[in-house]
Each structure stands twice: as C-alpha cells, then as structure tokens.
Design a protein around this motif. Structure first.
Motif, PDB file in Angstrom:
ATOM      1  N   UNK A 175       0.834  -1.208   0.000  1.00 11.91           N
ATOM      2  CA  UNK A 175       0.000   0.000   0.000  1.00 11.91           C
ATOM      3  C   UNK A 175       0.863   1.249   0.000  1.00 11.91           C
ATOM      4  N   UNK A 176       1.880   1.294   0.874  1.00 10.63           N
ATOM      5  CA  UNK A 176       2.753   2.469   0.943  1.00 10.63           C
ATOM      6  C   UNK A 176       3.496   2.678  -0.368  1.00 10.63           C
ATOM      7  N   UNK A 177       3.959   1.604  -0.991  1.00  9.75           N
ATOM      8  CA  UNK A 177       4.675   1.726  -2.267  1.00  9.75           C
ATOM      9  C   UNK A 177       3.750   2.197  -3.368  1.00  9.75           C
ATOM     10  N   UNK A 178       2.494   1.762  -3.332  1.00  3.88           N
ATOM     11  CA  UNK A 178       1.532   2.257  -4.309  1.00  3.88           C
ATOM     12  C   UNK A 178       1.294   3.747  -4.176  1.00  3.88           C
ATOM     13  N   UNK A 179       1.211   4.234  -2.939  1.00  4.55           N
ATOM     14  CA  UNK A 179       1.026   5.668  -2.715  1.00  4.55           C
ATOM     15  C   UNK A 179       2.240   6.458  -3.184  1.00  4.55           C
ATOM     16  N   UNK A 180       3.437   5.932  -2.914  1.00  3.01           N
ATOM     17  CA  UNK A 180       4.649   6.613  -3.378  1.00  3.01           C
ATOM     18  C   UNK A 180       4.716   6.622  -4.901  1.00  3.01           C
ATOM     19  N   UNK A 183       2.478   9.234  -6.360  1.00  4.45           N
ATOM     20  CA  UNK A 183       2.967  10.599  -6.175  1.00  4.45           C
ATOM     21  C   UNK A 183       4.203  10.906  -7.015  1.00  4.45           C
ATOM     22  N   UNK A 184       5.057   9.924  -7.260  1.00  5.86           N
ATOM     23  CA  UNK A 184       6.373  10.209  -7.832  1.00  5.86           C
ATOM     24  C   UNK A 184       6.559   9.782  -9.280  1.00  5.86           C
ATOM     25  N   UNK A 185       5.937   8.689  -9.710  1.00 10.95           N
ATOM     26  CA  UNK A 185       6.296   8.102 -10.986  1.00 10.95           C
ATOM     27  C   UNK A 185       5.361   8.537 -12.104  1.00 10.95           C
ATOM     28  N   UNK A 186       5.820   8.315 -13.311  1.00 12.63           N
ATOM     29  CA  UNK A 186       5.007   8.577 -14.487  1.00 12.63           C
ATOM     30  C   UNK A 186       4.240   7.318 -14.861  1.00 12.63           C
ATOM     31  N   UNK A 187       3.079   7.541 -15.488  1.00  8.97           N
ATOM     32  CA  UNK A 187       2.220   6.391 -15.786  1.00  8.97           C
ATOM     33  C   UNK A 187       2.858   5.509 -16.850  1.00  8.97           C
ATOM     34  N   UNK A 188       2.567   4.207 -16.710  1.00  9.50           N
ATOM     35  CA  UNK A 188       3.030   3.217 -17.679  1.00  9.50           C
ATOM     36  C   UNK A 188       2.057   2.061 -17.654  1.00  9.50           C
ATOM     37  N   UNK A 189       1.929   1.359 -18.742  1.00 11.01           N
ATOM     38  CA  UNK A 189       0.994   0.234 -18.779  1.00 11.01           C
ATOM     39  C   UNK A 189       1.337  -0.710 -19.900  1.00 11.01           C
ATOM     40  N   UNK A 190       0.729  -1.859 -19.913  1.00 13.31           N
ATOM     41  CA  UNK A 190       0.948  -2.857 -20.939  1.00 13.31           C
ATOM     42  C   UNK A 190      -0.334  -3.657 -21.124  1.00 13.31           C
ATOM     43  N   UNK A 314     -11.820 -10.983  -9.162  1.00 14.20           N
ATOM     44  CA  UNK A 314     -11.022  -9.765  -9.010  1.00 14.20           C
ATOM     45  C   UNK A 314     -10.328  -9.341 -10.294  1.00 14.20           C
ATOM     46  N   UNK A 315      -9.961 -10.289 -11.154  1.00 18.56           N
ATOM     47  CA  UNK A 315      -9.149  -9.941 -12.318  1.00 18.56           C
ATOM     48  C   UNK A 315      -9.848  -8.970 -13.276  1.00 18.56           C
ATOM     49  N   UNK A 316     -11.137  -9.153 -13.610  1.00 23.94           N
ATOM     50  CA  UNK A 316     -11.775  -8.151 -14.480  1.00 23.94           C
ATOM     51  C   UNK A 316     -11.827  -6.762 -13.840  1.00 23.94           C
ATOM     52  N   UNK A 317     -12.049  -6.691 -12.536  1.00 25.33           N
ATOM     53  CA  UNK A 317     -12.054  -5.399 -11.847  1.00 25.33           C
ATOM     54  C   UNK A 317     -10.659  -4.805 -11.806  1.00 25.33           C
ATOM     55  N   UNK A 318      -9.679  -5.667 -11.606  1.00 23.13           N
ATOM     56  CA  UNK A 318      -8.278  -5.223 -11.575  1.00 23.13           C
ATOM     57  C   UNK A 318      -7.866  -4.617 -12.910  1.00 23.13           C
ATOM     58  N   UNK A 319      -8.293  -5.233 -13.994  1.00 22.20           N
ATOM     59  CA  UNK A 319      -7.955  -4.708 -15.316  1.00 22.20           C
ATOM     60  C   UNK A 319      -8.545  -3.322 -15.523  1.00 22.20           C
ATOM     61  N   UNK A 320      -9.769  -3.102 -15.042  1.00 23.76           N
ATOM     62  CA  UNK A 320     -10.358  -1.769 -15.168  1.00 23.76           C
ATOM     63  C   UNK A 320      -9.574  -0.717 -14.407  1.00 23.76           C
ATOM     64  N   UNK A 321      -9.095  -1.070 -13.221  1.00 23.43           N
ATOM     65  CA  UNK A 321      -8.289  -0.134 -12.436  1.00 23.43           C
ATOM     66  C   UNK A 321      -6.939   0.143 -13.103  1.00 23.43           C
ATOM     67  N   UNK A 322      -6.356  -0.901 -13.707  1.00 23.27           N
ATOM     68  CA  UNK A 322      -5.035  -0.744 -14.322  1.00 23.27           C
ATOM     69  C   UNK A 322      -5.041   0.267 -15.461  1.00 23.27           C
ATOM     70  N   UNK A 323      -6.177   0.495 -16.099  1.00 21.74           N
ATOM     71  CA  UNK A 323      -6.229   1.402 -17.240  1.00 21.74           C
ATOM     72  C   UNK A 323      -6.181   2.869 -16.827  1.00 21.74           C
ATOM     73  N   UNK A 324      -6.398   3.144 -15.561  1.00 21.13           N
ATOM     74  CA  UNK A 324      -6.355   4.538 -15.079  1.00 21.13           C
ATOM     75  C   UNK A 324      -4.910   4.979 -14.899  1.00 21.13           C
ATOM     76  N   UNK A 326      -3.557   7.131 -12.880  1.00 25.50           N
ATOM     77  CA  UNK A 326      -3.109   7.153 -11.487  1.00 25.50           C
ATOM     78  C   UNK A 326      -2.766   5.762 -10.982  1.00 25.50           C
ATOM     79  N   UNK A 327      -3.578   4.756 -11.347  1.00 25.90           N
ATOM     80  CA  UNK A 327      -3.299   3.392 -10.935  1.00 25.90           C
ATOM     81  C   UNK A 327      -2.041   2.862 -11.603  1.00 25.90           C
ATOM     82  N   UNK A 328      -1.809   3.258 -12.850  1.00 27.27           N
ATOM     83  CA  UNK A 328      -0.578   2.838 -13.519  1.00 27.27           C
ATOM     84  C   UNK A 328       0.647   3.359 -12.792  1.00 27.27           C
TER      85      UNK A 328
END
Length: 394
Positions: A175-180, A183-190, A314-324, A326-328
């Motif tokens: 959780x802490x690493x996700x928050x960091x 705040x710090x990184x640029x979005x990326x996805x695959x 969870x996987x279909x919901x997870x995929x929807x979150x991954x496209x955002x 901020x989540x990336x």
C-alpha cells in the motif's frame, strides 16, 4: 556455447494446450511459492511471451492482496487471461494434479516420509529453488526496477519484510509503495486482456461470499462430508500468506476432530515438502487419510475453490483499475515493492533453508549458470540437481 533463447510460438490457446503446459510445470516446479513464480515467469514471460514483465508483476501484485495460495492464483490468472474460465480451470488442474495425486496416494498408504537418501534428494530440490528464484529476481528486477528510485524502493521493501516478517507488513509495504508510486512516478501500462466481463467477475465474488456464509450452517446440520468441505473452504478463504500459513489452521481443523492424528499430520507435511506444485495440495493428503479418495477430492476442491473464485472475480475489476493513469503510476511502485518482497523471501526461507554449506552454494551457482546462460529447461536443471544431491556429489 550458450543456446540462444527464443520465444515459443503463441499457439497454445487451446484448453488442452494450456493444461499440458501447466501439467509439466506441476511435475517439475519444486521449491515453494516463490520458486513457482520464477517458473511461471520463465515459461510465460520469457519463453511464450503471453505477457510482459509489467503485466506479470501486476498479476503477482493482485495475488498478494487475495487470500489463498498466491502462486496457484497467479497460475489461475494466467490461464484465465489465455483461455477464459476453461483456461483457468485447465491451468489449475494441470498445476495441481501431480502433487495432489501423489499426496493422496501417500495418505491412502498411511506411511511416514522416508529419510536418508530421500532427505538428500529433497535438499537438492531446495538448492535448485535458490537458482530458480535468483534468475526470476534478476529478470524482474531489471524490468520492474530499472532506475534508482524504484530500485531503492525495492530494497526498502525487502528490508521491511526481513525485519518485520508477517502478512500485515507485506500489505502495508504494498500500500505504501503504491502511494509513493502514485505521487512520484510517471504512468506506464501494458496489454492485459481479460476474457471475462465484470458482470461474471461480480458473480464469482458473490458466489464466494455465499458459500462462505452458508457452508458453516450446512456443516452444523450435515455429516462428515459437509463438515470436511466447510473446514477446508474456510481455511482457503480466510488465510493470507500461502501454504505454510495455512498449516496451523488445518491442524486445528482436523486433529482435534479426530480426522487425522497429529503424527499422521506431521508425516504428511514431510511428504508435502518433497512434492512439486502448491503446498495447498496437502489438503488431498488430509482428505485421503480421513475419508479415502472421495475425501481427498472434496478437501482439495474445497481449499482451492475460494482462491479460484476470488481470482476470477477480481481480475476483471483489476484490469479496469489498471487502465487509469493514477493506478498505472501506483503499480510502478507496487511492482517495485513486489520485487523487494520476493527478495526478502529469497533470503528467508529459500536461501536460509537450502544453502547450508559451501557445496550447496556451488551447486546453486551451477544451477543458476545452467538456467541463465546455458538456457537449459528448468525441469532438466531440477532433475540434475536432485540427482547430484541424491548421489552426494555436491
């Protein structure tokens, strides 16, 4: 001269093809859940290119949040991505059946795990797991921690997991690493194609909760079969941290009831350490001891069913979150933390339980060389190291 590694053709979309791949992994994947993740990465990221390291890291991250057997849930997720729900079932069956059948047969024989030369073979399997995990960490580290920031975050996560071991530490680190990362990184996805709608995912989650709520009521009014199913379903549904964490829960379920004696429980646990595949297949042994082959099938199905339903839900919901976006960004931090958590697990228990002498270190180094540079298939390296340890060569 090293063999050049090439990606295998991506023609394994058939359910039978998925089953066959995971069956081979189920026969050769020794070393516990961390090693299993290394085998999966080699098979599906490096060789078959079903997904890249970014997507694989996201799948591993999801499994860390869910109760149940983490490595098996990653396998279920891989099958789901490739072939939908039938692919998920084929992946689970292939990866689980070898050890489940072996342990159920051992339970039916009601014997104790051997010692002597068998102990040396088992130690050799632990040593080769060091090489498998090291190779996976090296590859994932290069892909998921390519810069100073993410490498530092990974090391910090590893240090936290070593100094304060436990499931809650892992969750807090993620959780802490996700928050960091947010705040710090640029979005990326695959790409991360999920062959299942969110509606079906929600139905799977609802079924998981319904069974969890109703099985104790049914067990209270039913006989041995319903009680067995309830005990193993709850064990699989409410335990975080994988196979070793579930052991005391299972012991509390089966020993006081008189289903399995404490000596038989410990003997089965020793046998489970020598089997490939997920440690949750220990349920097949316990079911066989208490109820024969039908008991083995019921216990095995019950303990894996929660993790199966949770991953499908969870996987279909997870995929929807991954496209955002901020989540990336958050996932960049989470994936770095996952590498750190795997690094901590590589130190303990993988390294500390396997590398007990200079000969062990030499054998592990040779296994890493064969895997990383000579590109030998993992099953062959497993066989060679087990043979070397069994003959006392190392």
């Amino acid at each position: 001269m090293a063999h050049r590694q090439t990606a295998e053709p991506s023609d394994t979309t058939s359910i039978l093809g998925i089953f066959w791949i995971f069956l081979r992994l189920g026969c050769t994947s020794f070393g516990g859940p961390v090693a299993h993740l290394g085998y999966f990465r080699e098979a599906f990221v490096n060789r078959r290119r079903w997904l890249d390291d970014q997507a694989y890291g996201d799948l591993v991250s999801l499994s860390q949040f869910l109760p149940g057997p983490a490595s098996s849930q990653v396998g279920i997720g891989l099958g789901l991505l490739r072939g939908g729900v039938p692919g998920a079932l084929a992946a689970w069956l292939g990866f689980t059946l070898p050890s489940a059948l072996a342990l159920a047969a051992f339970g039916m024989a009601v014997t104790h795990a051997g010692q002597g030369i068998g102990g040396m073979w088992l130690h050799g399997l632990k040593v080769v797991a060091v090489a498998v995990v090291a190779q996976a960490l090296w590859g994932m580290g290069k892909s998921l921690c390519p810069d100073q920031e993410r490498a530092s975050l990974s090391v910090a996560a590893a240090a936290a997991a070593v100094f304060w071991p436990g499931v809650w530490t892992q969750i807090a680190v993620i959780v802490a690493s996700g928050l960091l990362g947010f705040a710090w990184f640029r979005s990326a996805g695959s790409p991360f194609p999920v062959r299942l709608s969110k509606r079906w995912g929600m139905a799977a989650l609802a079924l998981f909760a319904l069974i969890l709520a109703l099985s104790p009521l049914a067990a209270a009014r039913g006989g041995y079969g319903l009680q067995l199913f309830d005990s193993f379903y709850r064990s699989g549904a409410l335990v975080f941290g994988g196979g070793h964490v579930v052991l005391p829960v299972l012991q509390a379920e089966v020993v006081p009831r008189g289903w399995v004696s404490n000596d038989a429980f410990l003997a089965g646990y020793g046998a489970a350490q020598a089997a490939p595949g997920p440690l949750f297949t220990f349920a097949a042994y316990l079911g066989a001891v208490s109820g024969g082959w039908l008991g083995a099938a019921a216990a095995l199905t019950a303990i894996f069913l929660p993790g199966f339903l949770l991953m499908i839900g969870a996987l279909p919901l997870w995929e929807g979150l991954r496209r955002r976006a901020g989540m990336q960004r958050a996932m960049l931090g989470v994936n770095a933390a996952v590498v750190g958590l795997l690094l901590a697990a590589f130190y303990h228990p993988v390294w500390t339980s396997a590398i007990l002498s200079s000969a062990d270190f030499a054998l592990a180094a040779a296994a890493f060389l064969l895997l990383a540079l000579w590109k030998l298939p993992p099953w062959l390296v497993v066989a060679l190291c087990a043979l070397a340890a069994g003959l006392g060569v190392h």
